[in-house]
Design a protein around this motif. Structure first.
Motif, PDB file in Angstrom:
ATOM      1  N   SER A  74      98.005 -33.119 -28.577  1.00 15.80           N
ATOM      2  CA  SER A  74      96.586 -32.762 -28.698  1.00 15.80           C
ATOM      3  C   SER A  74      95.845 -33.080 -27.405  1.00 15.80           C
ATOM      4  CB  SER A  74      95.967 -33.514 -29.884  1.00 15.80           C
ATOM      5  OG  SER A  74      94.596 -33.207 -30.003  1.00 15.80           O
ATOM      6  N   ARG A  75      96.184 -34.221 -26.806  1.00 14.26           N
ATOM      7  CA  ARG A  75      95.546 -34.540 -25.519  1.00 14.26           C
ATOM      8  C   ARG A  75      95.959 -33.555 -24.434  1.00 14.26           C
ATOM      9  NH1 ARG A  75      96.740 -39.839 -27.412  1.00 14.26           N
ATOM     10  NH2 ARG A  75      98.667 -39.876 -26.190  1.00 14.26           N
ATOM     11  N   LEU A  76      97.248 -33.123 -24.462  1.00 11.17           N
ATOM     12  CA  LEU A  76      97.698 -32.136 -23.479  1.00 11.17           C
ATOM     13  C   LEU A  76      96.981 -30.798 -23.704  1.00 11.17           C
ATOM     14  CD1 LEU A  76     101.543 -32.863 -23.407  1.00 11.17           C
ATOM     15  CD2 LEU A  76      99.798 -33.613 -21.766  1.00 11.17           C
ATOM     16  N   ASN A  77      96.746 -30.475 -24.989  1.00 10.08           N
ATOM     17  CA  ASN A  77      95.972 -29.258 -25.290  1.00 10.08           C
ATOM     18  C   ASN A  77      94.598 -29.305 -24.631  1.00 10.08           C
ATOM     19  OD1 ASN A  77      97.484 -27.436 -26.800  1.00 10.08           O
ATOM     20  ND2 ASN A  77      97.308 -28.683 -28.645  1.00 10.08           N
ATOM     21  N   THR A  78      93.971 -30.472 -24.724  1.00 12.12           N
ATOM     22  CA  THR A  78      92.642 -30.631 -24.135  1.00 12.12           C
ATOM     23  C   THR A  78      92.694 -30.449 -22.618  1.00 12.12           C
ATOM     24  OG1 THR A  78      92.073 -32.160 -25.915  1.00 12.12           O
ATOM     25  CG2 THR A  78      90.679 -32.186 -23.965  1.00 12.12           C
ATOM     26  N   VAL A  79      93.769 -30.989 -22.002  1.00 13.64           N
ATOM     27  CA  VAL A  79      93.910 -30.835 -20.543  1.00 13.64           C
ATOM     28  C   VAL A  79      94.006 -29.360 -20.164  1.00 13.64           C
ATOM     29  CG1 VAL A  79      95.422 -31.302 -18.584  1.00 13.64           C
ATOM     30  CG2 VAL A  79      94.934 -33.111 -20.245  1.00 13.64           C
ATOM     31  N   ARG A 177      95.909 -24.200 -29.955  1.00 12.84           N
ATOM     32  CA  ARG A 177      94.481 -24.488 -29.862  1.00 12.84           C
ATOM     33  C   ARG A 177      93.811 -23.381 -29.061  1.00 12.84           C
ATOM     34  NH1 ARG A 177      91.658 -30.062 -27.667  1.00 12.84           N
ATOM     35  NH2 ARG A 177      89.498 -29.352 -27.776  1.00 12.84           N
ATOM     36  N   GLU A 178      92.632 -22.990 -29.473  1.00 11.27           N
ATOM     37  CA  GLU A 178      91.895 -21.921 -28.805  1.00 11.27           C
ATOM     38  C   GLU A 178      91.391 -22.363 -27.430  1.00 11.27           C
ATOM     39  OE1 GLU A 178      89.945 -19.528 -32.599  1.00 11.27           O
ATOM     40  OE2 GLU A 178      88.760 -20.998 -31.489  1.00 11.27           O
ATOM     41  N   ILE A 179      91.336 -21.379 -26.508  1.00 16.74           N
ATOM     42  CA  ILE A 179      90.700 -21.584 -25.206  1.00 16.74           C
ATOM     43  C   ILE A 179      89.384 -20.803 -25.239  1.00 16.74           C
ATOM     44  CG2 ILE A 179      90.932 -21.307 -22.714  1.00 16.74           C
ATOM     45  CD1 ILE A 179      93.953 -21.284 -23.086  1.00 16.74           C
ATOM     46  N   ARG A 180      88.280 -21.534 -25.107  1.00 14.53           N
ATOM     47  CA  ARG A 180      86.961 -20.907 -25.260  1.00 14.53           C
ATOM     48  C   ARG A 180      86.159 -21.076 -23.974  1.00 14.53           C
ATOM     49  NH1 ARG A 180      85.850 -20.029 -30.680  1.00 14.53           N
ATOM     50  NH2 ARG A 180      83.612 -19.976 -30.258  1.00 14.53           N
ATOM     51  N   TYR A 181      85.348 -20.032 -23.720  1.00 12.13           N
ATOM     52  CA  TYR A 181      84.451 -20.059 -22.564  1.00 12.13           C
ATOM     53  C   TYR A 181      83.153 -19.365 -22.981  1.00 12.13           C
ATOM     54  CZ  TYR A 181      82.685 -19.635 -17.782  1.00 12.13           C
ATOM     55  OH  TYR A 181      81.934 -19.732 -16.656  1.00 12.13           O
ATOM     56  N   ASN A 182      82.047 -20.090 -22.777  1.00 14.24           N
ATOM     57  CA  ASN A 182      80.735 -19.569 -23.196  1.00 14.24           C
ATOM     58  C   ASN A 182      80.758 -19.161 -24.674  1.00 14.24           C
ATOM     59  OD1 ASN A 182      79.552 -19.978 -20.702  1.00 14.24           O
ATOM     60  ND2 ASN A 182      79.976 -17.886 -19.982  1.00 14.24           N
ATOM     61  N   ARG A 183      81.348 -20.047 -25.509  1.00 16.43           N
ATOM     62  CA  ARG A 183      81.406 -19.876 -26.966  1.00 16.43           C
ATOM     63  C   ARG A 183      82.177 -18.631 -27.375  1.00 16.43           C
ATOM     64  NH1 ARG A 183      75.257 -21.403 -29.013  1.00 16.43           N
ATOM     65  NH2 ARG A 183      75.173 -23.476 -28.009  1.00 16.43           N
ATOM     66  N   GLU A 184      83.104 -18.184 -26.522  1.00 18.52           N
ATOM     67  CA  GLU A 184      83.905 -17.000 -26.819  1.00 18.52           C
ATOM     68  C   GLU A 184      85.369 -17.341 -26.604  1.00 18.52           C
ATOM     69  OE1 GLU A 184      84.500 -12.353 -25.347  1.00 18.52           O
ATOM     70  OE2 GLU A 184      82.906 -13.625 -24.495  1.00 18.52           O
ATOM     71  N   THR A 185      86.202 -16.943 -27.551  1.00 20.69           N
ATOM     72  CA  THR A 185      87.640 -17.208 -27.460  1.00 20.69           C
ATOM     73  C   THR A 185      88.249 -16.253 -26.441  1.00 20.69           C
ATOM     74  OG1 THR A 185      87.713 -17.908 -29.776  1.00 20.69           O
ATOM     75  CG2 THR A 185      89.801 -17.319 -28.737  1.00 20.69           C
ATOM     76  N   ILE A 186      88.825 -16.830 -25.377  1.00 23.03           N
ATOM     77  CA  ILE A 186      89.429 -15.991 -24.335  1.00 23.03           C
ATOM     78  C   ILE A 186      90.940 -16.120 -24.318  1.00 23.03           C
ATOM     79  CG2 ILE A 186      87.360 -16.131 -22.912  1.00 23.03           C
ATOM     80  CD1 ILE A 186      88.768 -18.238 -21.219  1.00 23.03           C
ATOM     81  N   MET A 188      94.705 -18.623 -25.958  1.00 18.08           N
ATOM     82  CA  MET A 188      95.313 -19.619 -26.832  1.00 18.08           C
ATOM     83  C   MET A 188      96.379 -20.359 -26.045  1.00 18.08           C
ATOM     84  SD  MET A 188      95.282 -20.804 -29.953  1.00 18.08           S
ATOM     85  CE  MET A 188      94.440 -19.460 -30.774  1.00 18.08           C
ATOM     86  N   VAL A 189      96.449 -21.706 -26.233  1.00 11.10           N
ATOM     87  CA  VAL A 189      97.519 -22.498 -25.642  1.00 11.10           C
ATOM     88  C   VAL A 189      98.388 -22.998 -26.780  1.00 11.10           C
ATOM     89  CG1 VAL A 189      96.043 -24.561 -25.625  1.00 11.10           C
ATOM     90  CG2 VAL A 189      98.103 -24.500 -24.229  1.00 11.10           C
ATOM     91  N   MET A 190      99.731 -22.880 -26.641  1.00 14.34           N
ATOM     92  CA  MET A 190     100.658 -23.247 -27.701  1.00 14.34           C
ATOM     93  C   MET A 190     101.769 -24.116 -27.123  1.00 14.34           C
ATOM     94  SD  MET A 190     100.974 -19.801 -30.032  1.00 14.34           S
ATOM     95  CE  MET A 190     101.600 -18.802 -28.685  1.00 14.34           C
ATOM     96  N   PHE A 191     102.159 -25.134 -27.895  1.00 16.57           N
ATOM     97  CA  PHE A 191     103.266 -26.023 -27.557  1.00 16.57           C
ATOM     98  C   PHE A 191     104.340 -25.863 -28.623  1.00 16.57           C
ATOM     99  CE2 PHE A 191      99.835 -27.864 -25.214  1.00 16.57           C
ATOM    100  CZ  PHE A 191     100.396 -28.467 -24.098  1.00 16.57           C
TER     101      PHE A 191
END
Length: 586
Positions: A74-79, A177-186, A188-191
């Motif tokens: 989860s921490r890696l997702n945040t990175v 986990r979703e990758i979002r920019y300006n409240r828009e999903t651009i 996805m990162v998956m492990f």
């Protein structure tokens, strides 16, 4: 030994020694069987409890180990989702193939390789853009078709925080986990986690033939043993029954008994179910049970031999005691001449029997004395019955003499006293109707009003006429009225009024006695119930307010009884509470 042979052994024709032997043998046998069974059952439950504790701890440790790995991911997702290179690449408009695209792919793959470096439990990390860009490091291969895959759709619906996807039919786990920019999903990162990662964590076996299963929230297996002796449907049904409730149950599956232990992870929501064969779990317990059975048989044989010896020694004294009892049964109450010197229970029984014979002789003499005194008491009662009749006749003579001489007040007092004494001396019942009790009170007030200069007025208010037929304790109202006259009205200079109100409330018969005299203070009320005024203030009946209250409470219990309310200088109100007893019901 069946029931009929035991019945024959303890029949009256059998000797006392035989009966003692049979009784001791049965008690010993039952005791040994009971103790052995209790010990075995206790050991069995102890082994089950220890197994449950051990398996629960092992599953908890496995869950905690998995949780640590997932928290690290989860921490890696945040990175990843906050990296500027990833965000810029997913928002760029470069197309494949182009030089810029290759440069973006190189930068992202170098970044992803650095993220999962020295993380052997991660088999692949991937970044998928909603614009069709796919970047990954590791295996297996990944292309643009992943965007339309069910796994991608699941993460888009549940990946705002962290979500886990389990591939059906395999033990692999994917986190996204979703990758979002300006409240828009651009993107996805998956492990992807290695297949062996889950197997190593949940490889918990308290016994070699035990089985452990891990199911997700959709009740699909994330981990199951390679060789499972239980079919999948049975395991899933049992897992749904326990619902990860951190409990243990014993179940019979395909003729074999299993201890089922369940636990649910608070972090992932996965349920872990362990099945431990009871046969393997209780192998040592069965061996100890067999040893206990052998020891019990040896102890039983030794006790039987000892019982034969003890019963033989007891028989002699028991026969001697029996002959003494038979002689007493024939009417010979002389103390026994034979003496038993033993100090055991038979010797104590002999001493008790000897004292009993002496006590019977003493009681017989006492009965003869009591009968003589009873006849004398009956004669005294017969003589005492003459006294009330003599007193009635004397009062009647006074009444007629007063009437002949024209003295109506003496006639009225005499008639009232005759009625009052008939109720007290002539009626031996403890209960009487409320109408009779009010008649006694009226007679008493008629007598009392001639003691004072100013008149005393008695007002009786009845809610319903049928209340007059209710049963009450005899002489429970007269002491209350007497107290109202002596302590409330007697000290008044202008006479007074005693008001009696009778009504029904909450299935109770309630009687209020109220006077408008000088009233009473709290100290006087307490003294009234303490009995300090009972003798001096109740000269006729010898019973005061406290006595009436105690009689009612003793007969009917709480909350019935007497309560006093008073305002000094204004009034005194006494409330008597009775159960509502119709006529002929006491």
């Amino acid at each position: 030994m069946n029931f009929f042979s035991i019945k024959k052994l303890i029949s009256p024709s059998v000797s006392i020694q035989g009966k003692i032997f049979v009784a001791f043998t049965l008690v010993t046998l039952l005791g040994i069987v009971a103790v052995t069974s209790i010990v075995y059952l206790y050991m069995r439950e102890t082994v089950k409890h220890n197994a449950f504790t051990s398996v629960t701890d092992s599953i908890r440790q496995a869950d905690e180990s998995l949780n640590l790995r997932l928290e690290e991911i989860s921490r890696l997702n945040t990175v990843v989702v906050t990296n500027s290179t990833v965000l810029a690449t997913l928002q760029s408009h470069t197309e494949e193939p182009s030089y810029e695209w290759f440069q973006e792919q190189k930068r992202i793959e170098e970044f992803l390789s650095a993220v999962i470096a020295y993380k052997p439990y991660i088999s692949r990390i991937s970044v998928i853009g909603m614009n069709g860009k796919v970047f990954f490091v590791g295996s297996p291969w990944l292309d643009k078709r992943i965007i339309q895959a069910p796994m991608m759709q699941y993460f888009l619906q549940n990946g705002s925080g962290h979500a886990y996807f389990h591939q059906p039919g395999s033990s692999s786990i994917v986190t996204g986990r979703e990758i979002r920019y300006n409240r828009e999903t651009i993107g996805m990162v998956m492990f992807d986690l290695n297949d062996d990662f889950i197997k190593k964590i949940y490889d918990v076996k308290p016994t070699p033939d035990s089985m452990l299963y891990v199911a997700d929230e959709k009740n699909e297996f994330i981990y199951e043993p390679r060789a499972s002796l239980v079919d999948k449907e049975t395991v899933l049904k049992l897992n749904q029954e326990l619902a990860g409730s951190s409990a243990s149950v014993e179940r019979v599956i395909k003729g074999k008994s299993y201890l089922a232990v369940s636990r649910k992870s608070d972090y992932t929501g996965w349920s872990t179910l362990a099945l431990i064969p009871m046969k393997s779990l209780l192998t040592e317990t069965v061996r100890i049970r067999n040893l206990l059975a052998e020891v019990s048989i040896i102890v039983f044989v030794l006790i039987v031999i000892g019982t034969l010896q003890v019963s033989s020694r007891i028989t002699k004294n028991i026969r001697m005691l029996r002959s003494m009892m038979m002689r007493v049964m024939d009417g010979n109450l002389t103390p026994p001449a034979t003496i038993i010197h033993s100090k055991d229970e038979i010797g104590q029984l002999y001493l008790a029997f000897k004292r009993m014979v002496e006590e019977v002789n003493r009681l017989l003499e006492g009965i003869r004395t009591t009968e003589r005194e009873k006849r004398e008491a009956e004669l005294a009662v017969l003589q005492a019955q003459i006294r009330p009749h003599f007193l009635y006749n004397t009062l009647n003579t006074v009444k007629y003499l007063a009437k002949l001489n024209g003295v109506p007040n003496i006639v009225e007092v005499s008639e009232s006293l005759i009625e009052l004494m008939r109720g007290v001396l002539g009626n031996s019942n403890e209960y009487l109707s409320l109408q009779d009790e009010l008649q006694y009170v009226s007679s008493y007030v008629t007598i009392e009003k001639y003691k004072y200069v100013e008149p005393i007025q008695l007002n009786i208010e009845i809610e319903r006429e049928e209340l007059l037929r209710c049963r009450v304790l005899k002489l429970m109202l007269q002491p209350i009225v007497e107290n109202a006259i002596i302590h409330g009205i007697a000290s008044s200079e202008h006479g007074g009024v005693v008001q009696i109100r009778i009504y029904k409330q909450l299935h109770e018969l309630r009687i209020e006695v109220k006077d408008y005299g000088k009233g009473m203070s709290e100290e006087q009320i307490e003294a009234l119930f303490a009995g300090s005024n009972s003798q001096s203030g109740s000269r006729f009946s010898g019973m005061g307010v406290r006595n009436v209250h105690e009689r009612i409470v003793r007969v009917y219990g709480e909350p019935y009884g007497v309560s006093v309310y008073s305002e000094p200088g204004t009034f005194t109100n006494v409330l008597i509470r009775f159960p509502l007893l119709p006529e002929k019901e006491e």
